[in-house]
Design a protein around this motif. Sequence first.
Motif, PDB file in Angstrom:
ATOM      1  N   SER A   1       0.846  -1.189   0.000  1.00 38.18           N
ATOM      2  CA  SER A   1       0.000   0.000   0.000  1.00 38.18           C
ATOM      3  C   SER A   1       0.883   1.242   0.000  1.00 38.18           C
ATOM      4  O   SER A   1       1.861   1.331   0.736  1.00 38.18           O
ATOM      5  N   LYS A   2       0.531   2.210  -0.826  1.00 37.88           N
ATOM      6  CA  LYS A   2       1.256   3.470  -0.857  1.00 37.88           C
ATOM      7  C   LYS A   2       0.754   4.437   0.211  1.00 37.88           C
ATOM      8  O   LYS A   2       1.309   5.537   0.356  1.00 37.88           O
ATOM      9  N   LEU A   3      -0.280   4.039   0.942  1.00 33.36           N
ATOM     10  CA  LEU A   3      -0.728   4.784   2.122  1.00 33.36           C
ATOM     11  C   LEU A   3      -0.044   4.157   3.326  1.00 33.36           C
ATOM     12  O   LEU A   3      -0.340   3.014   3.693  1.00 33.36           O
ATOM     13  N   PHE A   4       0.863   4.888   3.955  1.00 34.26           N
ATOM     14  CA  PHE A   4       1.694   4.289   4.991  1.00 34.26           C
ATOM     15  C   PHE A   4       0.864   3.768   6.157  1.00 34.26           C
ATOM     16  O   PHE A   4       1.148   2.697   6.703  1.00 34.26           O
ATOM     17  N   LEU A   5      -0.174   4.483   6.562  1.00 36.46           N
ATOM     18  CA  LEU A   5      -0.960   4.066   7.720  1.00 36.46           C
ATOM     19  C   LEU A   5      -1.821   2.844   7.430  1.00 36.46           C
ATOM     20  O   LEU A   5      -2.400   2.267   8.346  1.00 36.46           O
ATOM     21  N   ASP A   6      -1.923   2.439   6.166  1.00 37.49           N
ATOM     22  CA  ASP A   6      -2.658   1.226   5.811  1.00 37.49           C
ATOM     23  C   ASP A   6      -1.788  -0.031   5.901  1.00 37.49           C
ATOM     24  O   ASP A   6      -2.307  -1.142   5.820  1.00 37.49           O
ATOM     25  N   ARG A   7      -0.490   0.125   6.048  1.00 36.15           N
ATOM     26  CA  ARG A   7       0.402  -1.036   6.033  1.00 36.15           C
ATOM     27  C   ARG A   7       0.346  -1.780   7.368  1.00 36.15           C
ATOM     28  O   ARG A   7       0.235  -1.168   8.433  1.00 36.15           O
ATOM     29  N   GLU A   8       0.450  -3.107   7.284  1.00 34.91           N
ATOM     30  CA  GLU A   8       0.427  -3.935   8.476  1.00 34.91           C
ATOM     31  C   GLU A   8       1.805  -3.975   9.121  1.00 34.91           C
ATOM     32  O   GLU A   8       2.823  -3.690   8.489  1.00 34.91           O
ATOM     33  N   GLU A   9       1.815  -4.361  10.399  1.00 38.19           N
ATOM     34  CA  GLU A   9       3.089  -4.553  11.079  1.00 38.19           C
ATOM     35  C   GLU A   9       3.871  -5.687  10.403  1.00 38.19           C
ATOM     36  O   GLU A   9       3.292  -6.616   9.835  1.00 38.19           O
ATOM     37  N   THR A  10       5.193  -5.604  10.482  1.00 44.08           N
ATOM     38  CA  THR A  10       6.033  -6.635   9.892  1.00 44.08           C
ATOM     39  C   THR A  10       5.775  -7.979  10.551  1.00 44.08           C
ATOM     40  O   THR A  10       5.773  -8.098  11.781  1.00 44.08           O
ATOM     41  N   ASP A  11       5.547  -8.993   9.743  1.00 41.05           N
ATOM     42  CA  ASP A  11       5.281 -10.344  10.228  1.00 41.05           C
ATOM     43  C   ASP A  11       6.577 -10.988  10.713  1.00 41.05           C
ATOM     44  O   ASP A  11       7.670 -10.638  10.258  1.00 41.05           O
ATOM     45  N   ASN A  12       6.474 -11.940  11.655  1.00 41.59           N
ATOM     46  CA  ASN A  12       7.664 -12.690  12.063  1.00 41.59           C
ATOM     47  C   ASN A  12       8.309 -13.388  10.873  1.00 41.59           C
ATOM     48  O   ASN A  12       9.533 -13.472  10.773  1.00 41.59           O
ATOM     49  N   PHE A  13       7.493 -13.900   9.969  1.00 39.92           N
ATOM     50  CA  PHE A  13       7.973 -14.443   8.703  1.00 39.92           C
ATOM     51  C   PHE A  13       7.852 -13.313   7.689  1.00 39.92           C
ATOM     52  O   PHE A  13       6.837 -13.158   7.017  1.00 39.92           O
ATOM     53  N   VAL A  14       8.900 -12.503   7.573  1.00 40.86           N
ATOM     54  CA  VAL A  14       8.820 -11.206   6.904  1.00 40.86           C
ATOM     55  C   VAL A  14       8.413 -11.312   5.436  1.00 40.86           C
ATOM     56  O   VAL A  14       7.944 -10.326   4.851  1.00 40.86           O
ATOM     57  N   PHE A  15       8.571 -12.476   4.822  1.00 32.83           N
ATOM     58  CA  PHE A  15       8.248 -12.635   3.409  1.00 32.83           C
ATOM     59  C   PHE A  15       6.745 -12.643   3.155  1.00 32.83           C
ATOM     60  O   PHE A  15       6.303 -12.476   2.017  1.00 32.83           O
ATOM     61  N   ASN A  16       5.949 -12.838   4.193  1.00 33.01           N
ATOM     62  CA  ASN A  16       4.500 -12.869   4.013  1.00 33.01           C
ATOM     63  C   ASN A  16       3.902 -11.495   3.757  1.00 33.01           C
ATOM     64  O   ASN A  16       2.813 -11.388   3.183  1.00 33.01           O
ATOM     65  N   ASN A  17       4.574 -10.429   4.179  1.00 30.79           N
ATOM     66  CA  ASN A  17       3.981  -9.096   4.054  1.00 30.79           C
ATOM     67  C   ASN A  17       3.656  -8.735   2.611  1.00 30.79           C
ATOM     68  O   ASN A  17       2.638  -8.095   2.332  1.00 30.79           O
TER      69      ASN A  17
END
Length: 677
Positions: free
Chosen positions: A112-128
Motif C-alpha cells: 500500500s502506498k498509504l503508509f498508515l494502511d500497512r500492516e506490522e512486519t510479520d515474524n515471517f517477513v516474506f508474508n507481508n
Amino acid sequence: MYIICLLCIYVAASSAQAHIILPDSTQITSDPDSLDMLPPAVPSPQVPKQASPPDSINPITSISSWRIDPRTGDHIPAVMDTLLFNFQHRTLPDSYSVAMGFLGPLGSPSISKLFLDREETDNFVFNNAYSPYLADPTKQVFLNTRVPYARLNYQSGGGDQTKEERFLAELSMNFGKNLNVGLEGDIISSKGYYNSQAVKSNNWKLYSSYVTDRIELHAFLNSGSITNFENGGITDDNFIREPDSVDQSFTSQTIPVKFTKTWNKIKNNQIYVSGRYNLGYTVPTTDTLRSKEFVPVASVVFTSHYKQQYRRFLSYDTAAVAVNGVPMQRIDTFYNNRFYKGAVDDSVRFSSFKNTVALSLREGFRDWVKFGLTAFLEYDLRQYSMIDSTSSGRRFSHRENAVTIGGVLSKQQGENFLFNIRADMGVLGANLGEFMASGTIETGFEIAGKRTTLTAEAYLKNLRPKYLQEHYHSKYYWWDKEWGDTRRVYAGGKLFIPFTNTTFHLGVENIQNYIYFDRDRNITQENGSVQILSARVDQNLHLGVFHWDNQLVYQTSSNEEVIPVPLLSVYSNMYLKTKIVNELTLQFGVDAHYHTSYYAPGYEPALLQFYNQREKQVGNYPIATIYANMHLKQTRFFVMYYNAASTIWKPREYFSLPGYPVNPSIIKLGVSVNLHN
C-alpha cells in the motif's frame, strides 16, 4: 491430535441431532425477486446477527456471520461477501488501497502506498508482500446457516498467452443448529502480460464452529502456496512510455526484462483451534420460542495456533557471462555480492506454535456491569532455519520463545459511548520489553433523526526487531545485526456526517528507529524520528440514478528518504445505478486510481521486500476502468475495460512500481453466484 480431539467433541455434542437441515418447501416465498428463501432464524445469543448493508445482494437472514479475536475468542460481527455494487472493483489488486503498488498480475507482491494502511512486519517477513492473498484466522468469516450455503466466484481476462483467472468456491452447512462446517478454495492463475511474470496460487481452507450457550469451539485449517515468477522489471521504460520511439516491433510479452527462469515460492500451512467455556445462569424469558435465556457471566478461553511457513528463491537463469573478465551467471550481473557459488537456491523455514489462555468477565450480565474485562497469557515457540556456511551450504536452526501477558477492557453495548482498550507486554524470551497499547473510543449523537458518529483512536508501541530483520543469509544478501527497538506513537480520529454522507479521517504518527531497506537494498535503521501526517475524506454524492463516490488522501512525511509517500492519492468512481427491469440491476460507470508523482518503493525479488529507491518517480497517471456491473436474482456479473486511459493518454505512465507497469488495456469478465437452498 488437535483435529481428532476437535472432531470427537463435535460428534459427542451433536450426535443427538446430527442431521443436515434441508429447506422446508412450505416456507419458501413466492416472491420471484426475493433471495430470502426462508424466514429469519432466531440467532444464538453467542452468535451476533450482523445487519447487511443497504446495497447487499441479499440479507440472507437465515445465515449468521462473524469473525473471532484470535487471542480471546470474542465474536466480532462480520459482513458476508454479498455487496451488490462495485463488485468488479474488488476483483482487482488496485482495490486493496486507495493507492496500491504491485507487479502487475493478480496475486503478485504488493504494498500500500498509504503508509498508515500497512500492516506490522510479520515474524515471517516474506508474508507481508502477499498479505492480501493469504488466509488467517483473523480474516475468516464463520457461518451458522439453516440451509446449505454455497458461493462461486469466477473472473477472467486476456487471451490464451496472457490469461488471468481466479476461481473461488465456498460451501458451508450446518449439522444441527450448533455445528457448522465449511470448505473454501481460492485458485489464481495469471500468465502475465510481460515476460516471466506468471503467478500461481492455491489456497484451501477448512473451518468449523460449534456454538451453544456454554461451549464455543472454532477450528480453522489452511494450506496455501504462491509461486511468483520474477523478471526483475523491464529494462527500458520507453517500451511503455513512448512505444513509437522504439525502433522495433514488439508486444508486451517481448519487452526485454532483467532476468528469466527465476521465481519466489511461498508456502503457508496452519491449524488454529479455539475453545471457550461460558459460566453463567439462566433467567425466564417472554420469548415464545425459548422459555429460558442463558446469561454469560465469565468465560475461560484456550486457543492454539500452529504455523509452518516456507520461502524459496530459485533461478535457472544461469547462462555463463563474463564481467570485467570475471565469469558469472547472468542473474549474478544484477548484484554486487555473491556469498556462495552455483545457481541461486535460497530458502528459509519458519514455524510457530502459539498457545493462549484467557479469563474473561462478560459485559452486561448485571445492569451495573458496564464493560467487559479479559486477561490472557500467551506462549509462542518459534523456530527458523536458513543457510549457515558460505562454502558448504549447511543449514542452521534458531529457536526462540516469547511469553506475553495482556488484557482487554471494552464496552460494546449501548450507543452513546463505546470503547475498546488493549494492552500486552513481553515478559520473557525474544519479545522481552516489547509493549503495545491501543485504544478506540466511539460516541454518537442524533441530529434530526440521523446519527453522527465520532471515533478517536491511538496506540503506543515498543516493538522488538524480528529475527529475520537481524539475521538473513542468502547468495546475494547476508547480514547479522543488532537493531534497537522501534517505537511508534499514533493518534487519530474519524467523523461521519450522515447529512452529506461524508467521512473525515485524520491521523499523525511518530516513528523512531524505523527499520527499512535503503536505496542500495541494504537493511538499515533510522535512529531519529519520522513523522507521518495523513488526512482523508470520503465523499459520496448522488442525484437520482447518478452517483459519484470519492476517496481523497493527503499524506506527508518528515523524511522522504526513510518513508516516501505520495502527497495526494485519489480514488474516484462515477456511475449510473438503476434497474433496467424488475429483476435486473445495472451499474455502469468509470473509475480511476490516481496519485501524485513520487519515488515509489522499488521491489527486490531476491529479498521479496520493497526498498526506498531514489532513481525513478512513479505516478501522475490515472489507472482508469470502464465497467458494467449487473445483478440478477442471486447472481452478480460484470464486464470491464481495464486501464482504459492508456488508449488515449500519452505519454503512457501506467507504472505501479519502478520497472513494473500494470497490465495494458484489457477486457475482463466475472461472475459470482450465491446459493442458499
